[in-house]
Scaffold this active site. Structure first.
Site, PDB file in Angstrom:
ATOM      1  N   GLU A 196       0.931  -1.141   0.029  1.00 14.38           N
ATOM      2  CA  GLU A 196       0.045   0.047   0.063  1.00 14.38           C
ATOM      3  C   GLU A 196       0.882   1.314   0.160  1.00 14.38           C
ATOM      4  OE1 GLU A 196      -2.038   2.819   0.842  1.00 14.38           O
ATOM      5  OE2 GLU A 196      -2.640   2.040   2.818  1.00 14.38           O
TER       6      GLU A 196
ATOM      7  N   CYS B 216      -2.483   8.838   2.815  1.00 17.23           N
ATOM      8  CA  CYS B 216      -1.937   8.377   1.571  1.00 17.23           C
ATOM      9  C   CYS B 216      -3.302   8.502   0.773  1.00 17.23           C
ATOM     10  CB  CYS B 216      -1.700   6.779   1.630  1.00 17.23           C
ATOM     11  SG  CYS B 216      -2.580   5.960   2.370  1.00 17.23           S
TER      12      CYS B 216
HETATM   13  C1  UN1 Z   1      -3.273   5.930   4.927  1.00 16.06           C
HETATM   14  O1  UN1 Z   1      -3.017   7.082   4.745  1.00 16.06           O
HETATM   15  O2  UN1 Z   1      -2.218   4.988   4.910  1.00 16.06           O
HETATM   16  O3  UN1 Z   1      -9.104   6.346   3.935  1.00 16.06           O
HETATM   17  C2  UN1 Z   1      -4.579   5.214   5.332  1.00 16.06           C
HETATM   18  C3  UN1 Z   1      -8.573   6.860   4.637  1.00 16.06           C
HETATM   19  C4  UN1 Z   1      -8.234   6.200   6.286  1.00 16.06           C
HETATM   20  C5  UN1 Z   1      -7.069   5.353   5.974  1.00 16.06           C
HETATM   21  C6  UN1 Z   1      -6.093   6.021   5.207  1.00 16.06           C
HETATM   22  N1  UN1 Z   1      -9.307   5.605   6.419  1.00 16.06           N
HETATM   23  O4  UN1 Z   1      -8.330   8.057   4.606  1.00 16.06           O
END
Ligand code: UN1
Length: 509
Positions: A264, A298
């Site tokens: 990821e 992310c």
């Molecule tokens: C991340 O930034 O690694 O959808 C995960 C989202 C959160 C998870 C982000 N539930 O922004």
């Protein structure tokens, strides 16, 4: 803020971190070479020992040994550990969230939301423990049964990032444990204290329900510690969250030993805003997605692709909301944007804005540091840059709150522009036109792992599979059938007849 005041605040925060850790059942760590800082002041919360190559090997060994028995515990019984973890997380929600704020700089509501996300995935995993379904397929042969069985995979290595220091661990660990795997966790070296707290809660959950606490191991340190996890043959699956750069190093090394990877990696998430969009709703969604978590998710919205007819009114709304965003100490009520994690994040942000301006971009607002904080802390106003084209800097992920705005005239061009970046995590369309919405979700629409309609790119629920395509790495974690990555599938053919017919009608002898 004067140096004396900053030092005093850092000392207070360090005391608070120690008290929170104790409240969570973890003894504050002994001194060591690893430094836990708070982005609130940039000062040191604690130091702690990093793992050595030998202690990493030993931790993997303990996880591998624990797997031998854990895999035979029935899945609904394994779920007891996760149920107890959910109870402990519920009881300690505020403390753990505060530790997340201290260590990662998240504002209170987002830190609490992150712990809620952990509880949610635990509930999902508990239900899942009774639904690790295999299929039964019709056999082509009489008196035969053809089916598949899902078995525990082995030791799962979890590498997590600073920005979701606890939730991403929980996504992986709750699912891995009900699937019968054991876990070795290498958190970001930036957030070792929250990791210590989670590890302590999980070991306690295991002990409370009479399970083997060795099913979970924590290893702390930098890339050398992570590298041993990557290269160890005993680690069946490496689930890694982080940068594309990290993924490029990790993936071939795990592949070289025929291990499995669940990656990821970075996102460069875009939203298309069409003329029929509800601009009020779109603006609200855009502000949270682009500026929330100081642009350090992310899933953060980094690119806006707006129809030329509505770009003016939309940008007016978004820029006005940006002006009202309170940037500051995440412990203060009413603050919506906390600090960047460290100086390197700030430097990258400045460099990206400079490059964007050199490419002909126009800075609509933001980008400047917010005065009044320690010189070692990095508080910045989220930036909006209007771009004449999707230049190289726009195609890169800068892990900071910069929103690039591009315009389009033709919907096909908007979709093409949207997809013309290396990353493929999250995406959104704001439209009142069903045809456009459906097209965005169709095979020739968004090429991302997450595609949303009239909602931002970030803040996914745990029930769906989370992850993305292209340089994002292709992995899927969290809900839906992501659990399959944490198990191995066996196909079984059972002959309950007295004959031995061969498949494909082959006659042999
Ligand atoms: C991340 O930034 O690694 O959808 C995960 C989202 C959160 C998870 C982000 N539930 O922004």
């Amino acid at each position: 803020m004067t140096n004396t005041l900053t030092d005093q605040l850092t000392r207070d925060l360090a005391d608070r971190a120690a008290t929170l850790l104790r409240g969570l059942g973890a003894e504050p760590p002994e001194d060591g070479e690893l430094t836990a800082r708070t982005p609130i002041t940039g000062g040191v919360l604690a130091t702690l020992p990093a793992d050595s190559p030998e202690s990493v090997d030993a931790a993997i060994g303990r996880a591998a040994a624990a797997f031998g028995a854990w895999r035979t515990v029935p899945a609904p019984v394994r779920a007891a550990v996760v149920r107890r973890l959910a109870e402990l997380l519920t009881a300690h929600k505020t403390e753990l969230a505060q530790l997340v704020t201290l260590e990662a700089g998240k504002i209170g509501p987002e830190a609490v939301g992150e712990v809620q996300e952990m509880i949610d995935i635990c509930e999902f995993a508990i239900g899942l423990s009774r639904q690790l379904y295999g299929r039964t397929m019709p056999s082509e042969r009489p008196g035969h049964r053809l089916m598949e069985t899902w078995h525990p995979l082995g030791v799962v290595g979890v590498v997590s990032a600073f920005n979701f220091p606890v939730a991403v661990w929980a996504w992986n660990t709750a699912i891995a444990l009900v699937c019968g795997d054991t876990v070795v966790w290498k958190p970001s070296e930036t957030t070792p204290l929250t990791a210590l707290a989670c590890h302590t809660l999980l070991r306690r959950a295991a002990a409370d329900v009479g399970a083997d606490p060795e099913v979970h191991q924590l290893i702390q340190g930098g890339s050398a510690v992570g590298a041993r996890l990557v290269d160890d043959e005993r680690v069946a699956l490496l689930s890694a969250t982080g940068s594309v750069r990290m993924g490029r190093i990790v993936a071939p090394r795990v592949a070289a030993r025929f291990g499995r990877c669940l990656l990821e990696l970075g996102g460069n998430n875009g939203a298309v805003v069409t003329p029929s969009a509800d601009l009020e709703l779109a603006a609200r969604a855009i502000v949270f997605a682009a500026a929330g978590t100081a642009g350090q998710r992310c899933t953060t919205l980094r690119r806006l692709i707006v129809h030329a007819d509505v770009v003016g009114p939309l940008l007016d709304r978004v820029a006005k909301a940006y002006q009202q965003l309170r940037v500051g100490n995440p412990l203060d009520a009413g603050v919506l944007v906390g600090p960047l994690i460290n100086e390197s994040a700030h430097t990258s942000m400045r460099a990206a804005i400079e490059r964007a301006l050199a490419d002909g971009g126009e800075l609509i607002c933001g980008g400047e540091p917010v005065p009044g904080f320690s010189e070692h802390a990095h508080y910045v106003r989220p930036a909006i840059v209007r771009m004449p084209a999707q230049t190289a800097v726009v195609r890169e992920e800068t892990f900071a709150p910069i929103l690039y705005v591009l315009t389009y005239h033709d919907f096909d061009h908007a979709v093409a522009l949207h997809n013309a970046v290396p990353q493929g995590l999250s995406s959104a369309i704001f439209t009142g036109d069903q045809r456009e919405a459906e097209r965005f979700l169709a095979a020739d629409g968004s090429d991302c792992g997450i595609a949303n309609v009239n909602i931002g790119t970030s803040g996914a629920e745990i029930g769906g599979a989370f992850g993305g395509e292209k340089h994002t790495g292709g992995g899927r974690e969290s809900g839906s059938d992501s659990w399959k990555a944490y198990m191995r599938r066996a196909t079984n053919t059972v002959n309950y007849s007295t004959e031995l017919p061969l498949a494909q009608g082959i006659q042999f002898g």
